[in-house]
Design a protein around this motif. Structure first.
Motif, PDB file in Angstrom:
ATOM      1  N   ILE A 194      -5.570  -0.757  10.690  1.00  0.00           N
ATOM      2  CA  ILE A 194      -5.316   0.583  10.165  1.00  0.00           C
ATOM      3  C   ILE A 194      -3.826   0.899  10.202  1.00  0.00           C
ATOM      4  CG2 ILE A 194      -5.654   3.045  10.649  1.00  0.00           C
ATOM      5  CD1 ILE A 194      -8.525   2.337  11.497  1.00  0.00           C
ATOM      6  N   LEU A 195      -3.170   0.545  11.305  1.00  0.00           N
ATOM      7  CA  LEU A 195      -1.729   0.798  11.402  1.00  0.00           C
ATOM      8  C   LEU A 195      -0.942  -0.009  10.368  1.00  0.00           C
ATOM      9  CD1 LEU A 195      -1.205   1.008  15.260  1.00  0.00           C
ATOM     10  CD2 LEU A 195      -1.175   2.869  13.604  1.00  0.00           C
ATOM     11  N   LYS A 196      -1.319  -1.262  10.155  1.00  0.00           N
ATOM     12  CA  LYS A 196      -0.649  -2.076   9.128  1.00  0.00           C
ATOM     13  C   LYS A 196      -0.872  -1.492   7.742  1.00  0.00           C
ATOM     14  CE  LYS A 196      -0.701  -6.522  11.522  1.00  0.00           C
ATOM     15  NZ  LYS A 196      -1.242  -7.884  11.534  1.00  0.00           N
ATOM     16  N   LEU A 197      -2.075  -1.010   7.468  1.00  0.00           N
ATOM     17  CA  LEU A 197      -2.365  -0.392   6.176  1.00  0.00           C
ATOM     18  C   LEU A 197      -1.516   0.854   5.968  1.00  0.00           C
ATOM     19  CD1 LEU A 197      -4.173  -0.386   3.632  1.00  0.00           C
ATOM     20  CD2 LEU A 197      -5.739   1.082   4.922  1.00  0.00           C
ATOM     21  N   ILE A 198      -1.393   1.688   6.999  1.00  0.00           N
ATOM     22  CA  ILE A 198      -0.577   2.900   6.909  1.00  0.00           C
ATOM     23  C   ILE A 198       0.883   2.548   6.649  1.00  0.00           C
ATOM     24  CG2 ILE A 198       0.313   4.865   8.247  1.00  0.00           C
ATOM     25  CD1 ILE A 198      -2.474   5.024   9.552  1.00  0.00           C
ATOM     26  N   VAL A 199       1.396   1.540   7.370  1.00  0.00           N
ATOM     27  CA  VAL A 199       2.791   1.128   7.178  1.00  0.00           C
ATOM     28  C   VAL A 199       2.989   0.586   5.768  1.00  0.00           C
ATOM     29  CG1 VAL A 199       4.507  -0.577   7.897  1.00  0.00           C
ATOM     30  CG2 VAL A 199       3.268   0.738   9.604  1.00  0.00           C
ATOM     31  N   ARG A 200       2.061  -0.200   5.249  1.00  0.00           N
ATOM     32  CA  ARG A 200       2.187  -0.728   3.887  1.00  0.00           C
ATOM     33  C   ARG A 200       2.145   0.388   2.850  1.00  0.00           C
ATOM     34  NH1 ARG A 200      -1.592  -6.148   4.091  1.00  0.00           N
ATOM     35  NH2 ARG A 200      -0.189  -7.358   5.416  1.00  0.00           N
ATOM     36  N   ILE A 201       1.283   1.374   3.055  1.00  0.00           N
ATOM     37  CA  ILE A 201       1.222   2.500   2.121  1.00  0.00           C
ATOM     38  C   ILE A 201       2.536   3.267   2.130  1.00  0.00           C
ATOM     39  CG2 ILE A 201       0.132   4.747   1.713  1.00  0.00           C
ATOM     40  CD1 ILE A 201      -2.523   3.457   2.601  1.00  0.00           C
ATOM     41  N   ILE A 202       3.073   3.527   3.312  1.00  0.00           N
ATOM     42  CA  ILE A 202       4.348   4.252   3.420  1.00  0.00           C
ATOM     43  C   ILE A 202       5.472   3.453   2.764  1.00  0.00           C
ATOM     44  CG2 ILE A 202       6.100   5.052   5.072  1.00  0.00           C
ATOM     45  CD1 ILE A 202       3.768   5.869   6.915  1.00  0.00           C
ATOM     46  N   LEU A 203       5.504   2.144   3.005  1.00  0.00           N
ATOM     47  CA  LEU A 203       6.540   1.316   2.377  1.00  0.00           C
ATOM     48  C   LEU A 203       6.384   1.287   0.863  1.00  0.00           C
ATOM     49  CD1 LEU A 203       6.844  -1.692   4.852  1.00  0.00           C
ATOM     50  CD2 LEU A 203       8.445   0.177   4.493  1.00  0.00           C
ATOM     51  N   PHE A 204       5.160   1.250   0.371  1.00  0.00           N
ATOM     52  CA  PHE A 204       4.918   1.257  -1.069  1.00  0.00           C
ATOM     53  C   PHE A 204       5.389   2.571  -1.689  1.00  0.00           C
ATOM     54  CE2 PHE A 204       2.166   2.109  -4.752  1.00  0.00           C
ATOM     55  CZ  PHE A 204       2.495   1.002  -5.534  1.00  0.00           C
ATOM     56  N   ILE A 205       5.134   3.679  -1.000  1.00  0.00           N
ATOM     57  CA  ILE A 205       5.562   4.986  -1.500  1.00  0.00           C
ATOM     58  C   ILE A 205       7.089   5.106  -1.470  1.00  0.00           C
ATOM     59  CG2 ILE A 205       5.535   7.473  -0.979  1.00  0.00           C
ATOM     60  CD1 ILE A 205       2.629   7.091  -0.069  1.00  0.00           C
ATOM     61  N   LEU A 206       7.718   4.548  -0.464  1.00  0.00           N
ATOM     62  CA  LEU A 206       9.172   4.668  -0.314  1.00  0.00           C
ATOM     63  C   LEU A 206       9.965   3.614  -1.081  1.00  0.00           C
ATOM     64  CD1 LEU A 206       9.467   5.519   3.486  1.00  0.00           C
ATOM     65  CD2 LEU A 206       9.645   7.066   1.541  1.00  0.00           C
ATOM     66  N   LYS A 207       9.325   2.646  -1.694  1.00  0.00           N
ATOM     67  CA  LYS A 207      10.020   1.557  -2.380  1.00  0.00           C
ATOM     68  C   LYS A 207      10.944   2.051  -3.500  1.00  0.00           C
ATOM     69  CE  LYS A 207       9.272  -3.156  -3.613  1.00  0.00           C
ATOM     70  NZ  LYS A 207       8.347  -4.245  -3.591  1.00  0.00           N
ATOM     71  N   PRO A 208      10.510   2.968  -4.362  1.00  0.00           N
ATOM     72  CA  PRO A 208      11.455   3.455  -5.390  1.00  0.00           C
ATOM     73  C   PRO A 208      12.666   4.153  -4.779  1.00  0.00           C
ATOM     74  CG  PRO A 208       9.217   4.153  -5.917  1.00  0.00           C
ATOM     75  CD  PRO A 208       9.190   3.529  -4.567  1.00  0.00           C
ATOM     76  N   PHE A 209      12.438   4.927  -3.741  1.00  0.00           N
ATOM     77  CA  PHE A 209      13.556   5.617  -3.091  1.00  0.00           C
ATOM     78  C   PHE A 209      14.490   4.622  -2.414  1.00  0.00           C
ATOM     79  CE2 PHE A 209      10.046   8.724  -3.045  1.00  0.00           C
ATOM     80  CZ  PHE A 209      10.622   9.689  -3.845  1.00  0.00           C
ATOM     81  N   TYR A 210      13.932   3.558  -1.918  1.00  0.00           N
ATOM     82  CA  TYR A 210      14.736   2.511  -1.273  1.00  0.00           C
ATOM     83  C   TYR A 210      15.670   1.860  -2.289  1.00  0.00           C
ATOM     84  CZ  TYR A 210      15.815  -1.743   1.324  1.00  0.00           C
ATOM     85  OH  TYR A 210      16.467  -2.791   1.933  1.00  0.00           O
ATOM     86  N   LYS A 211      15.132   1.581  -3.483  1.00  0.00           N
ATOM     87  CA  LYS A 211      15.968   0.965  -4.526  1.00  0.00           C
ATOM     88  C   LYS A 211      17.071   1.933  -4.973  1.00  0.00           C
ATOM     89  CE  LYS A 211      12.595  -2.304  -6.272  1.00  0.00           C
ATOM     90  NZ  LYS A 211      11.804  -2.774  -7.410  1.00  0.00           N
ATOM     91  N   LEU A 212      16.717   3.204  -5.146  1.00  0.00           N
ATOM     92  CA  LEU A 212      17.735   4.195  -5.527  1.00  0.00           C
ATOM     93  C   LEU A 212      18.793   4.326  -4.437  1.00  0.00           C
ATOM     94  CD1 LEU A 212      15.578   7.076  -7.058  1.00  0.00           C
ATOM     95  CD2 LEU A 212      17.204   5.620  -8.255  1.00  0.00           C
ATOM     96  N   TYR A 213      18.362   4.342  -3.210  1.00  0.00           N
ATOM     97  CA  TYR A 213      19.292   4.459  -2.074  1.00  0.00           C
ATOM     98  C   TYR A 213      20.232   3.258  -2.038  1.00  0.00           C
ATOM     99  CZ  TYR A 213      20.873   4.705   2.764  1.00  0.00           C
ATOM    100  OH  TYR A 213      21.634   4.746   3.899  1.00  0.00           O
ATOM    101  N   ASN A 214      19.704   2.064  -2.263  1.00  0.00           N
ATOM    102  CA  ASN A 214      20.554   0.871  -2.262  1.00  0.00           C
ATOM    103  C   ASN A 214      21.566   0.908  -3.393  1.00  0.00           C
ATOM    104  OD1 ASN A 214      19.667  -0.386  -0.001  1.00  0.00           O
ATOM    105  ND2 ASN A 214      18.198  -1.696  -1.039  1.00  0.00           N
ATOM    106  N   LYS A 215      21.151   1.349  -4.580  1.00  0.00           N
ATOM    107  CA  LYS A 215      22.104   1.434  -5.707  1.00  0.00           C
ATOM    108  C   LYS A 215      23.181   2.460  -5.410  1.00  0.00           C
ATOM    109  CE  LYS A 215      19.189  -0.214  -9.415  1.00  0.00           C
ATOM    110  NZ  LYS A 215      18.590   0.044 -10.721  1.00  0.00           N
ATOM    111  N   PHE A 216      22.763   3.622  -4.899  1.00  0.00           N
ATOM    112  CA  PHE A 216      23.722   4.675  -4.561  1.00  0.00           C
ATOM    113  C   PHE A 216      24.682   4.189  -3.481  1.00  0.00           C
ATOM    114  CE2 PHE A 216      24.805   8.209  -1.730  1.00  0.00           C
ATOM    115  CZ  PHE A 216      25.482   9.027  -2.607  1.00  0.00           C
ATOM    116  N   LEU A 217      24.144   3.595  -2.457  1.00  0.00           N
ATOM    117  CA  LEU A 217      24.962   3.121  -1.345  1.00  0.00           C
ATOM    118  C   LEU A 217      25.911   2.029  -1.796  1.00  0.00           C
ATOM    119  CD1 LEU A 217      24.929   3.956   1.649  1.00  0.00           C
ATOM    120  CD2 LEU A 217      23.593   1.930   2.107  1.00  0.00           C
ATOM    121  N   GLU A 218      25.415   1.125  -2.611  1.00  0.00           N
ATOM    122  CA  GLU A 218      26.251   0.016  -3.086  1.00  0.00           C
ATOM    123  C   GLU A 218      27.409   0.551  -3.921  1.00  0.00           C
ATOM    124  OE1 GLU A 218      25.491  -3.292  -6.385  1.00  0.00           O
ATOM    125  OE2 GLU A 218      24.148  -3.459  -4.664  1.00  0.00           O
ATOM    126  N   LYS A 219      27.130   1.501  -4.807  1.00  0.00           N
ATOM    127  CA  LYS A 219      28.155   2.048  -5.684  1.00  0.00           C
ATOM    128  C   LYS A 219      29.223   2.785  -4.897  1.00  0.00           C
ATOM    129  CE  LYS A 219      28.572   5.164  -9.627  1.00  0.00           C
ATOM    130  NZ  LYS A 219      27.849   6.069 -10.498  1.00  0.00           N
TER     131      LYS A 219
END
Length: 165
Positions: free
Chosen positions: A123-148
């Motif tokens: 259950i904990l692994k499933l919750i972590v995977r769901i949270i990571l899946f939800i945050l993946k677009p924000f992670y990519k935007l954050y990396n582009k912003f940070l890199e720039k």
């Protein structure tokens, strides 16, 4: 001390010898059941020595309670008789009872605990995977912003520190 009391004390010491034999046998069985890499198994002689010392102290405590601390030669002999009785007569039935106890009670409890543990971790692994899946677009935007912005900031700092005079 009357003859009756002496017979009772000898019987108690024989019974304590039976228990000593069973406890030492159980300790050896537990040590042999452990993984060869286990620290407790590697220190098996030390563990058994500690068990023997505790059993000896318990024997003297029993003597103190029963006989007021009086010690006679018949006491260790009767305890040795109890240990030999365990080894010769009672070892097989007690080991059988121990195996039945382990199979009927201990193993189901361990299996239930492992099952509950695997459910909780799943259950904990499933919750972590769901949270990571939800945050993946924000992670990519954050990396582009940070890199720039970091590249610009890093370039400014390099130019300032390594400025040619």
């Amino acid at each position: 001390m009357t003859i009756n009391e002496q017979v009772v004390s000898i019987l108690i010491m024989v019974i304590s010898g039976l228990f000593v034999g069973a406890i030492v046998d159980f300790t050896r069985y537990l040590l042999s059941a452990l993984s060869p890499k286990s620290i407790i198994r590697k220190m098996g002689y030390g563990v058994e020595l500690i068990v023997w010392a505790l059993l000896g102290a318990l024997t003297f405590y029993i003597l103190f309670i029963i006989k007021g601390g009086e010690w006679r030669l018949v006491d260790p002999l009767s305890q040795l008789l109890g240990i030999f009785l365990y080894e010769s007569i009672f070892q097989r039935p007690i080991r059988f009872i121990g195996r039945v106890f382990i199979i009927l009670i201990i193993k189901p409890i361990v299996a239930i605990i492992r099952f509950i543990y695997s459910i909780i971790t799943g259950i904990l692994k499933l919750i972590v995977r769901i949270i990571l899946f939800i945050l993946k677009p924000f992670y990519k935007l954050y990396n582009k912003f940070l890199e720039k912005h970091l590249r610009k900031f890093y370039t400014k700092i390099r130019r300032t520190i390594f400025k040619k005079s």
